[in-house]
Design an enzyme around this catalytic site. Structure first.
Site, mmCIF file in Angstrom:
data_model
loop_
_atom_site.group_PDB
_atom_site.id
_atom_site.type_symbol
_atom_site.label_atom_id
_atom_site.label_comp_id
_atom_site.label_asym_id
_atom_site.label_seq_id
_atom_site.Cartn_x
_atom_site.Cartn_y
_atom_site.Cartn_z
ATOM 1 N N PHE A 95 0.854 -1.185 0.000
ATOM 2 C CA PHE A 95 0.000 0.000 0.000
ATOM 3 C C PHE A 95 0.895 1.242 0.000
ATOM 4 O O PHE A 95 1.999 1.225 0.542
ATOM 5 C CB PHE A 95 -0.913 -0.026 1.237
ATOM 6 C CG PHE A 95 -1.899 1.103 1.277
ATOM 7 C CD1 PHE A 95 -2.901 1.200 0.328
ATOM 8 C CD2 PHE A 95 -1.815 2.082 2.260
ATOM 9 C CE1 PHE A 95 -3.817 2.249 0.353
ATOM 10 C CE2 PHE A 95 -2.724 3.133 2.296
ATOM 11 C CZ PHE A 95 -3.725 3.215 1.346
ATOM 12 N N ASP A 166 6.722 -2.682 8.614
ATOM 13 C CA ASP A 166 5.352 -2.270 8.339
ATOM 14 C C ASP A 166 4.475 -3.491 8.604
ATOM 15 O O ASP A 166 4.391 -4.407 7.779
ATOM 16 C CB ASP A 166 5.212 -1.786 6.894
ATOM 17 C CG ASP A 166 3.797 -1.293 6.571
ATOM 18 O OD1 ASP A 166 2.855 -1.669 7.306
ATOM 19 O OD2 ASP A 166 3.633 -0.553 5.580
ATOM 20 N N HIS A 169 -0.601 -5.307 8.285
ATOM 21 C CA HIS A 169 -1.428 -6.488 7.999
ATOM 22 C C HIS A 169 -1.228 -7.597 9.034
ATOM 23 O O HIS A 169 -1.755 -8.688 8.845
ATOM 24 C CB HIS A 169 -1.029 -7.123 6.648
ATOM 25 C CG HIS A 169 -1.142 -6.222 5.476
ATOM 26 N ND1 HIS A 169 -0.701 -6.582 4.214
ATOM 27 C CD2 HIS A 169 -1.653 -4.976 5.343
ATOM 28 C CE1 HIS A 169 -0.939 -5.605 3.369
ATOM 29 N NE2 HIS A 169 -1.501 -4.614 4.016
ATOM 30 N N GLN A 193 -7.109 0.719 10.935
ATOM 31 C CA GLN A 193 -8.125 1.208 10.010
ATOM 32 C C GLN A 193 -9.251 0.174 9.906
ATOM 33 O O GLN A 193 -9.071 -0.990 10.252
ATOM 34 C CB GLN A 193 -7.404 1.492 8.667
ATOM 35 C CG GLN A 193 -8.278 1.837 7.504
ATOM 36 C CD GLN A 193 -8.398 0.668 6.565
ATOM 37 O OE1 GLN A 193 -8.958 -0.351 6.913
ATOM 38 N NE2 GLN A 193 -7.847 0.813 5.368
ATOM 39 N N LYS A 196 -8.747 -3.520 8.806
ATOM 40 C CA LYS A 196 -7.623 -4.300 9.330
ATOM 41 C C LYS A 196 -8.086 -5.339 10.355
ATOM 42 O O LYS A 196 -9.255 -5.400 10.707
ATOM 43 C CB LYS A 196 -6.557 -3.355 9.892
ATOM 44 C CG LYS A 196 -6.025 -2.346 8.852
ATOM 45 C CD LYS A 196 -5.056 -2.966 7.858
ATOM 46 C CE LYS A 196 -4.886 -2.173 6.566
ATOM 47 N NZ LYS A 196 -4.032 -1.018 6.620
ATOM 48 N N ARG A 225 7.075 17.270 22.195
ATOM 49 C CA ARG A 225 7.064 17.671 23.608
ATOM 50 C C ARG A 225 7.299 16.451 24.510
ATOM 51 O O ARG A 225 6.536 15.493 24.446
ATOM 52 C CB ARG A 225 5.694 18.275 23.900
ATOM 53 C CG ARG A 225 5.558 18.915 25.231
ATOM 54 C CD ARG A 225 4.192 19.565 25.333
ATOM 55 N NE ARG A 225 4.179 20.491 26.449
ATOM 56 C CZ ARG A 225 3.118 21.185 26.815
ATOM 57 N NH1 ARG A 225 1.974 21.071 26.144
ATOM 58 N NH2 ARG A 225 3.179 22.002 27.837
ATOM 59 N N TYR A 232 6.130 24.071 27.877
ATOM 60 C CA TYR A 232 6.162 24.205 26.422
ATOM 61 C C TYR A 232 7.560 24.015 25.832
ATOM 62 O O TYR A 232 8.039 24.822 25.053
ATOM 63 C CB TYR A 232 5.515 25.526 25.980
ATOM 64 C CG TYR A 232 4.067 25.570 26.371
ATOM 65 C CD1 TYR A 232 3.116 24.890 25.622
ATOM 66 C CD2 TYR A 232 3.674 26.212 27.533
ATOM 67 C CE1 TYR A 232 1.778 24.870 26.026
ATOM 68 C CE2 TYR A 232 2.348 26.208 27.943
ATOM 69 C CZ TYR A 232 1.404 25.524 27.182
ATOM 70 O OH TYR A 232 0.100 25.499 27.579
ATOM 71 N N ARG A 242 -1.525 11.597 18.571
ATOM 72 C CA ARG A 242 -2.118 10.873 19.699
ATOM 73 C C ARG A 242 -3.474 10.263 19.340
ATOM 74 O O ARG A 242 -4.232 10.807 18.540
ATOM 75 C CB ARG A 242 -2.274 11.813 20.898
ATOM 76 C CG ARG A 242 -0.965 12.339 21.462
ATOM 77 C CD ARG A 242 -1.200 13.181 22.714
ATOM 78 N NE ARG A 242 -2.120 14.268 22.480
ATOM 79 C CZ ARG A 242 -1.770 15.531 22.243
ATOM 80 N NH1 ARG A 242 -0.492 15.881 22.227
ATOM 81 N NH2 ARG A 242 -2.676 16.455 22.046
HETATM 82 C C1 LIG Z 1 -3.315 0.096 5.867
HETATM 83 C C2 LIG Z 1 -1.850 0.163 5.578
HETATM 84 C C3 LIG Z 1 -1.043 1.223 6.013
HETATM 85 C C4 LIG Z 1 -1.578 2.517 6.564
HETATM 86 O O1 LIG Z 1 -2.473 2.476 7.541
HETATM 87 P P1 LIG Z 1 -3.587 3.631 7.768
HETATM 88 O O2 LIG Z 1 -4.025 3.385 9.154
HETATM 89 O O3 LIG Z 1 -4.659 3.393 6.757
HETATM 90 O O4 LIG Z 1 -2.931 4.943 7.592
HETATM 91 C C5 LIG Z 1 0.321 1.130 5.840
HETATM 92 N N1 LIG Z 1 0.872 0.082 5.233
HETATM 93 C C6 LIG Z 1 0.140 -0.946 4.755
HETATM 94 C C7 LIG Z 1 0.835 -2.091 4.093
HETATM 95 C C8 LIG Z 1 -1.251 -0.922 4.888
HETATM 96 O O5 LIG Z 1 -1.991 -1.920 4.370
#
Ligand SMILES: *Cc1c(COP(=O)(O)O)cnc(C)c1O
Length: 402
Positions: A95, A166, A169, A193, A196, A225, A232, A242
């Site tokens: 992605f 990453d 998934h 998301q 997922k 921060r 600050y 966050r």
């Molecule tokens: C969904 C996804 C992301 C990003 O996640 P979001 O929460 O949608 O920003 C990053 N890398 C891969 C491989 C993804 O499938």
């Protein structure tokens, strides 16, 4: 039997389990976070409790929950000291966030091919693409299948590169010899998301291997921060990543559902793989020893080109499968074929033609790949076998069309 897309009866008469799944536990978690009275992480305990549980499950030192998976990669890169002028090697088949996060922080993503069996980044391609400015690798655990982390770690050690996983998934995935994602000594980024494996609609998280990196991740995700600051002090240029307490409360419950759902998906995915292999119409992602636990965010496969038959139109196959009641999707485009990939800071030592020539597996996946959403693997065995039935039905009709 007529195809459903042409008005025939669909293979699936009843829908697959819906997604997201939730119950009374999510409801009471939302109410609990509501009645806390403070709805951000600074005065609540939902983020802290969820982070601790998630880190522990993955064998990590700690975690920082954030607003989405894209921003998780951005702040992980920054916490690892990656920035303007640096190059980061990413798989071409993923992605867009994997490479876009690099661009967002001023770094350049170099796209390399994936392996034909696991569809995870090819360590040999990583090695072949290391240049003087290369600083990091972002392996993507494709569809939940862990990458060859042993080879990648060796390459990273030899060339002094940072690894940022990453794991968008790969909630609950375990690698070679039953190793948790948090046990590789690197930062790992997740997404929550809506599609997922665990979700609060939106959300993300960075797993951290030690206290020093946890503090940096916190800093970059908290407007630069430091924790506890009252005057600050903004020591770096960060962002506000966050996550709200409501989302964290829901995710705590979603986490408790993960293991059971993964068991069901693994069982059904094996049944589906075996059935499809006997049919010989498609080739599914191969599960190797690197996927000790494979949570199956996607069931990913390509259409075979059969001798004496004309090649099927992938997009038409997906449309037909959807009409048959299967939650099917076209798989990712190659990163280097997406316009934003070439916006600054874009690779200068790679061009489109070179990318195409050096990424045959990504090219094949982008043209012939189909994925099925994991909710279709959460039913019973008959539900699972219906996926193979639908593929066979669509194949038979389209191969017969003249
Ligand atoms: C969904 C996804 C992301 C990003 O996640 P979001 O929460 O949608 O920003 C990053 N890398 C891969 C491989 C993804 O499938």
């Amino acid at each position: 039997m007529t195809l459903a897309i042409d008005g025939g009866t669909p293979v699936r008469q009843t829908p697959y389990p819906g997604w997201p799944q939730f119950g009374a536990e999510e409801e009471s978690a939302l109410l609990r976070s509501l009645h806390q009275g403070q709805w951000w992480r600074m005065q609540g305990c939902e983020n802290l409790d969820f982070e601790q549980a998630f880190a522990q499950m993955h064998g990590a030192h700690s975690a920082f929950a954030v607003s989405n998976g894209t921003v998780a990669i951005e702040i992980a890169l920054q916490a690892a000291g990656i920035g303007a002028g640096d190059e980061v090697i990413v798989p071409a088949f993923t992605f867009i966030s994997t490479s876009m996060a690099c661009q967002r922080i001023g770094a350049t993503a170099i796209a390399v091919d994936v392996l034909p069996d696991t569809l995870c980044i090819d360590p040999a391609a990583v090695l072949a693409n290391i240049g003087p400015r290369t600083r990091a690798i972002i392996p993507v655990h494709m569809a939940g299948h862990m990458c060859d982390m042993l080879s990648l770690s060796r390459i990273a050690d030899q060339h002094r590169l940072v690894i940022i996983q990453d794991a968008a998934h790969a909630h609950g995935a375990r690698g070679y010899a039953d190793t948790g994602i948090g046990e590789y000594g690197s930062l790992a980024c997740f997404s929550f998301q809506n599609f997922k494996l665990m979700t609060a609609g939106e959300g993300g998280l960075v797993l951290c291997p030690n206290e020093e990196l946890r503090e940096k991740v916190f800093l970059y995700g908290n407007c630069g921060r430091p924790l506890g600051d009252r005057s600050y002090q903004h020591t770096v240029v960060g962002t506000n990543a966050r996550l709200s307490e409501f989302s964290a409360a829901v995710l705590g419950v979603q986490l408790s559902r993960l293991e059971q759902q993964t068991r069901v998906r693994q069982h059904n995915a094996r049944l589906l793989s075996d059935t499809l292999a006997r049919q010989g119409l498609v080739t599914a992602q191969v599960r190797t020893q690197d996927a000790h636990t494979h949570p199956y965010y996607m069931f990913l496969f390509t259409l075979n080109d059969l001798p004496g038959q004309r090649a099927l139109d992938r997009n038409r196959v997906v449309d037909c499968l959807v009409a048959e009641g299967i939650p099917a999707f076209r798989s990712y485009q190659a990163l280097y074929r997406i316009p934003s990939f070439w916006q600054a800071p874009a690779p200068t030592r790679q061009d489109l033609a070179q990318c195409i020539a050096s990424c045959p597996v990504t090219e094949h996946m982008a043209q012939r790949g189909i994925w099925i959403h994991h909710r279709a693997l959460l039913g019973n065995e008959q539900d699972t076998l219906d996926i193979a039935t639908a593929i066979a039905k669509v194949h038979q009709h389209l191969a017969g069309e003249r």
